[in-house]
Design an enzyme around this catalytic site. Structure first.
Site, short mmCIF file in Angstrom:
data_model
loop_
_atom_site.label_atom_id
_atom_site.label_comp_id
_atom_site.label_asym_id
_atom_site.label_seq_id
_atom_site.Cartn_x
_atom_site.Cartn_y
_atom_site.Cartn_z
CE LYS A 31 -4.57 7.23 -2.06
NZ LYS A 31 -5.24 6.00 -2.28
CB SER B 28 -0.87 -0.06 1.24
OG SER B 28 -1.74 1.02 1.24
#
Ligand code: IVH
Length: 674
Positions: free
Chosen positions: A112, A79
């Site tokens: 993102k 992540s």
């Protein structure tokens, strides 16, 4: 002191776990990512300072769910660490500079995308599986639903022997709005935001429902690659992805140095509201793969990439009153009625307050000026009260007092956050009955909203099953009901009594039991009695691990802890057991089709429906196949036995042809059905 810290750690762990579950499993977060990160950081700081009081890893970010097969990632799926301001971001640049020797850093800056991470595996150029991140080492195999995304190429020319392509599955804002408009028209509660709906769709076990929702994907990363060292830079890799036909963002230039990367972030911030996908930040990554390797990773994050989260849109306004909304199951949600204010491009007049504790925790009072925030979701949240602007006469909000004033007789059980009506309201009775009679339940023709309202208002129906016992003389009391309509209704009710077991199960309205689950339960238990008398181990196997941790294993695919709890709690209510009795008394079929009812050639076979058939509707075709013992799935795979194709059949037909699966038209299906 130590006791105090221990308590703090315990409380924080509980809080973090609760919000992780709301976000990851229920797809319904109550706090922003920023607030969540702060909680996690506080906990990490405390546990680092007091390692003897630290608990086991909480598995934050692990998305694995019950009902899925799992698969390993060849390369770990990491992540990203989050940054929230310029100083934080520049600190990332400095750390990298030190690690890599200063000058000449190249960065890629991308939006993102707010969705779910997925890894697509290609073996010898052939798409073989799609897996969620899970715990980074192993995730859920979601090939069935991800396979519905047409943009994913199935075959790559001149590909490495093994390739893991990493990307983000998301829902376009327009698709999210389309689905919510449908829900609004059907009087169903709205989905909160596109991220949660995308995550929920990827994990749907109901293939048909999954196929109705359009997901998209953008690919941005490289996982395992054999042979290795095929790609020198991320830019090169992305160009290759594009040539293979993957959706990638290719409008992105390499930025030289951290200043240029920061400028690119600023530019994205200006553009992001015009993007067709939900975005909550920018991702900055080192371009050269060799530099990435040298920078290294922690067990969770790469040192060579970081997310920059844009601040959510906020506004100030006055909260005039707090109103109460009652849901289908009687749960009460408090809602802030606001002076309308412009926020992230739309006018906001209401915001959710979640529950009584939330109001008390934030000490929200009527008349207060409040800060509201919208971060991706359509329903804004009340963040905090602007205390300087509190009117002198504002009183703490008395939740129970307000319920009383409104005549709502509600209570809350055990650890539940929500107050629930003790007895069902008129509105609930109507909605329960409409569900009971709907096409996906007992399919009682002519029993819609208007008729349900009258039945409830005339006190002919309290529990939905009462509708089965309404006599012709009583039907005549309803507006517009004459001889013919009464006859039709009686005929409709007689038909409803002959329907399949799953319909009766679905009609009960057990929370968390949708059509697919009702079918799975019917197939497994084969009678309403067996289901109603099921004990916990009949539904769920509980395992206690070596360290005392508890895990659950499904007995029936798709029926996990939440659904099991719902079923057990539903049938533990004597009222609901009376419903089952009333169903039996009314002569409703409560037994599943016996194996003898299956048709040879169909029993045990998997069918996929695509396109429009000349006479049969989707649901009819599905019913015929299932009655004959077959299964209907939403996507074509090697396990599919037949594809039934009608007009305008699309990619499923092409895939079936590629895989050499038998293709039938409606006549062919009817022939098979005999
Ligand atoms: S790169 C090791 N690029 O954000 C690098 N991630 O909060 C992994 N995401 O796990 C990720 N857009 O699910 C990358 N352009 C993008 C992204 C992106 C969205 C997601 C991804 C990641 C999460 C971290």
């Amino acid at each position: 002191m130590s006791e105090n810290v221990r308590k703090q750690i315990q409380a924080l762990r509980k809080e973090v776990q609760k919000h992780e579950e709301l976000y990851r499993k229920k797809h319904a977060p109550e706090i922003s990512d920023f607030e969540f990160d702060k909680l996690v950081d506080r906990l990490a700081d405390l546990e680092r300072a007091h390692p003897h009081l630290a608990g086991p890893d909480l598995g934050i970010g692990d998305d694995k769910s019950e009902g899925f097969q799992q698969a390993d990632h060849k390369a770990p799926m990491l992540s990203l660490d989050n940054t929230y301001d310029e100083a934080d971001f520049r600190a990332f640049g400095e750390r990298l500079g030190k690690a890599l020797g200063g000058t000449g850093l190249e960065f890629i800056v991308e939006p993102k995308v707010d969705g779910v991470a997925v890894s697509l595996t290609f073996e010898k150029g052939k798409f073989v599986r799609a897996v969620t991140r899970g715990n980074g080492a192993r995730g859920d195999d979601v090939t069935a639903n991800v396979g519905l995304i047409r943009e994913i190429p199935r075959k790559l020319k001149r590909a490495p022997d093994l390739l893991e392509v990493r990307g983000e599955i998301y829902m376009e804002l327009s698709e999210f709005q389309r689905l919510n408009a449908e829900r609004e028209a059907a009087g169903e509660p709205l989905y909160a935001n596109p991220r949660n709906l995308a995550a929920g769709t990827v994990k749907l076990l109901d293939a048909e429902e999954a196929a109705r929702r359009r997901l998209s994907i953008v690919c941005y990363g490289l996982g395992a690659c054999e042979p290795a060292d095929v790609f020198g830079t991320l830019k090169e890799f992305k160009a290759k992805l594009k040539s293979w036909g993957f959706p990638v963002r290719d409008d992105i230039d390499v930025r030289h140095g951290i200043d240029a990367a920061w400028e690119a972030i600023q530019k994205l911030d200006k553009l992001r509201r015009g993007f067709p996908f939900p975005t909550d930040g920018a991702v900055v990554k080192v371009n050269r793969i060799e530099d990435q390797r040298r920078a290294g990773t922690t067990s969770k994050f790469p040192h060579w990439a970081v997310a920059f989260k844009f601040p959510p849109d906020q506004a100030e306004t006055i909260l005039r009153t707090i109103s109460m909304q009652v849901g289908r199951t009687g749960a009460i949600t408090p809602v802030a009625e606001l002076d309308p204010v412009l926020l992230a491009g739309s006018t906001v007049a209401r915001a959710t307050l979640h529950n009584a504790d939330e109001i008390a925790r934030k000490d929200i009072r009527e008349g207060d000026t409040v800060r509201i925030q919208k971060a991706g979701e359509i329903i804004p949240q009340v963040l905090s009260v602007v205390l300087e602007k509190r009117p002198a006469d504002a009183r703490p909000f008395d939740f129970e007092g307000r319920l009383k004033e409104l005549g709502l007789d509600a209570t809350r059980e055990g650890e539940e956050a929500a107050y629930r009506l003790r007895a069902p309201s008129r509105e609930m009775k109507i909605r329960r009955l409409v569900h009971f009679a709907s096409k996906q339940c007992l399919d009682i023709d002519g029993l819609g909203d208007a008729v349900a309202e009258q039945l409830v208002d005339l006190a002919l129906v309290d529990a939905p099953v009462d509708a089965l016992a309404v006599t012709p003389a009583q039907w005549r009391l309803l507006e517009g009901f004459k001889d013919k309509s009464v006859d039709n209704m009686m005929a409709g009710l007689a038909q409803a009594k002959q329907r399949e077991l799953w319909r009766a199960i679905h009609a009960l309205g057990i929370p968390n039991v949708g059509m697919q689950t009702a079918k799975d339960l019917a197939r497994h238990f084969r009678s309403m009695d067996a289901l109603a008398n099921a004990k916990k181990p009949d539904l769920l196997i509980t395992k206690v691990g070596k360290k005392g941790g508890v895990s659950h294993e499904s007995v029936i695919a798709g029926v996990g802890k939440e659904v099991s709890d719902s079923i057990l709690s539903f049938f533990s209510d004597p009222n609901h057991r009376d419903w089952v009795k009333a169903m039996r008394k009314a002569g409703l079929n409560l037994i599943g089709a016996s194996a003898g009812g299956s048709v040879e050639g169909i029993a045990g076979k998997t069918f996929v429906l695509t396109g429009t058939l000349p006479t049969l509707g989707r649901d009819e075709a599905r019913d015929l196949i299932e009655k004959a013992g077959g299964k209907v799935s939403g996507s074509v795979s090697k396990k599919t036995n037949y594809v039934v194709a009608g007009e305008e059949a699309g990619s499923k037909l092409t895939k079936a042809q590629e895989l050499g699966i038998a293709i039938l038209d409606e006549a062919g299906l009817r022939a098979l059905l005999g």
